[in-house]
Scaffold this active site. Structure first.
Site, short mmCIF file in Angstrom:
data_model
loop_
_atom_site.label_atom_id
_atom_site.label_comp_id
_atom_site.label_asym_id
_atom_site.label_seq_id
_atom_site.Cartn_x
_atom_site.Cartn_y
_atom_site.Cartn_z
N LYS A 1 44.44 52.48 31.81
CA LYS A 1 45.67 53.24 31.64
C LYS A 1 45.72 54.04 30.33
O LYS A 1 46.63 54.83 30.14
CB LYS A 1 46.89 52.32 31.73
N SER B 1 42.63 41.70 38.38
CA SER B 1 42.52 42.78 39.38
C SER B 1 41.06 43.16 39.58
O SER B 1 40.67 43.57 40.68
CB SER B 1 43.39 43.99 39.02
N1 PMP Z 1 44.60 46.80 37.60
C1 PMP Z 1 45.30 46.74 36.46
C2 PMP Z 1 45.08 45.56 35.56
C3 PMP Z 1 46.21 47.75 36.13
O1 PMP Z 1 46.92 47.68 34.99
C4 PMP Z 1 46.40 48.82 37.03
C5 PMP Z 1 47.43 49.87 36.70
N2 PMP Z 1 48.68 49.63 37.32
C6 PMP Z 1 45.67 48.84 38.22
C7 PMP Z 1 44.76 47.82 38.46
C8 PMP Z 1 45.86 49.92 39.28
O2 PMP Z 1 45.56 51.23 38.83
P1 PMP Z 1 46.47 52.46 39.27
O3 PMP Z 1 47.81 52.28 38.65
O4 PMP Z 1 45.76 53.67 38.77
O5 PMP Z 1 46.57 52.42 40.77
#
Ligand code: PMP
Length: 331
Positions: free
Chosen positions: A66, A287
């Site tokens: 991010k 994630s």
């Molecule tokens: N994993 C983590 C730890 C995140 O902070 C994010 C951001 N929300 C994502 C996955 C998903 O990415 P995006 O917001 O670009 O879909």
């Protein structure tokens, strides 16, 4: 990005990056000349599966993918003249907010974060360390259709308060600058780092900036590249990801770019996170475990490139709850 080159490394092994010095932390933000690393993972992938590489986004200066989004969102607000004397307000599960808080501090402004349920305390502490104001937003606080949208609703109403004069809201869920960050940086980096050979790209559904921006760029280079989205289950504990069974689909998602959606349960996601720590030496966040669990199960065209959005140190309290007396996960 302006980085100063010094003498080449004595061993000849150093990358350009290793011999550069930086005059401001913002010069560490990535781009095609200064990409985040793409690292192969072998031990957690079945031998018959195509090669899998992870893009280690936790090596960004503020610790996650991010950082890219936050820099583009702020530049967008500035271009639109919205930063003039205003504070920032943004809903975030932590990573966007951490990068925004650091960049806001550098720009001399303040950030208020509305934070959904289920964000580990470590992230909230980091935000406070960066001078942000944190508003925890329980799922039942705001009367919205989807309970998981409460933090977004609260940030939007704060942004609209006081005639819109107090706060500017970057709005990562709706702002095309989120997609542009990945279309202009993450996507081109992956294309160059794989010599144009990437066969499959795997990322999670969150704000959907990553998957939409990268997929759009890669498919423009080669429409046959397969794009796989990872979605958690309702009630999950995978911060940063969203289940669209309980949260609204972000405006910036372009579903036409997604070839397949793989739904991943928390158990296999945390199990894979532990394996990445123990077998690959990669201290990733949960994630990444979900994304790698999905990626390792794919057949078809390689190399597969998966995103590792953030690192594991911010989730130590979550991991502690998983470990039994013998230090083994009790999944
Ligand atoms: N994993 C983590 C730890 C995140 O902070 C994010 C951001 N929300 C994502 C996955 C998903 O990415 P995006 O917001 O670009 O879909």
């Amino acid at each position: 990005m302006t980085a100063t080159s010094t003498a080449p490394s004595a061993t000849g092994l150093g990358s350009d990056r290793a011999v550069r010095r930086f005059e401001d932390v913002r010069e560490l933000l990535p781009d095609a000349e200064n990409p985040t690393p793409l690292v192969r993972v072998r031990r957690v992938v079945p031998p018959s599966a195509p090669p899998l590489y992870l893009k280690l986004e936790w090596l960004n200066p503020f610790g996650s993918i991010k950082d890219r989004t936050a820099a583009y969102l702020l530049a967008d607000l500035e271009e639109r003249g919205l930063l003039d004397g205003r504070e920032l307000v943004e809903p975030s599960s932590g990573n966007t907010a951490i990068a925004l808080a650091a960049l806001a501090a550098l720009a001399g402004t303040r950030l208020t974060v509305t934070i959904p349920d289920g964000v580990p305390e470590e992230k909230q502490i980091l935000l406070r360390m960066l001078g942000a104001e944190v508003w925890p937003t329980p799922d039942d606080l705001c009367p919205v259709d989807n309970p998981k949208d409460g933090a977004i609703a609260l940030a939007r109403s704060l942004a609209a308060s006081e005639g819109g004069r107090r706060y500017a809201m970057p709005d990562q869920y709706a702002n095309p600058a989120n997609v542009r960050a990945h279309y202009e940086t993450t996507g081109p980096e992956i294309w160059r780092q794989t010599g144009g050979e990437v066969g499959t790209f795997v990322a999670g559904y969150g704000t959907c900036g990553t998957i939409t921006g990268v997929a759009r760029f890669l498919k423009e280079q080669d429409p046959s590249i397969r794009v796989v989205a990872v979605e958690p289950q309702p009630g999950h504990r995978l911060p940063g990801l969203k289940s669209f069974a309980e949260a609204s689909v972000p405006e910036i998602l372009d579903e036409g770019l997604i070839d397949d959606v793989v739904r991943v349960d928390d158990g296999p996601a945390y199990e894979m996170t532990t394996r990445l720590f123990r077998e690959e030496g990669l201290m990733v966040g949960p994630s990444t475990g979900a994304i790698v669990h999905a990626a390792a199960g794919l057949d078809g065209r390689g190399p597969v490139v998966g995103v590792s959005p953030d690192g594991g140190t911010k989730y130590a309290s979550y991991f502690a709850g998983l470990l039994g007396d013998e230090g083994l996960p009790t999944l």
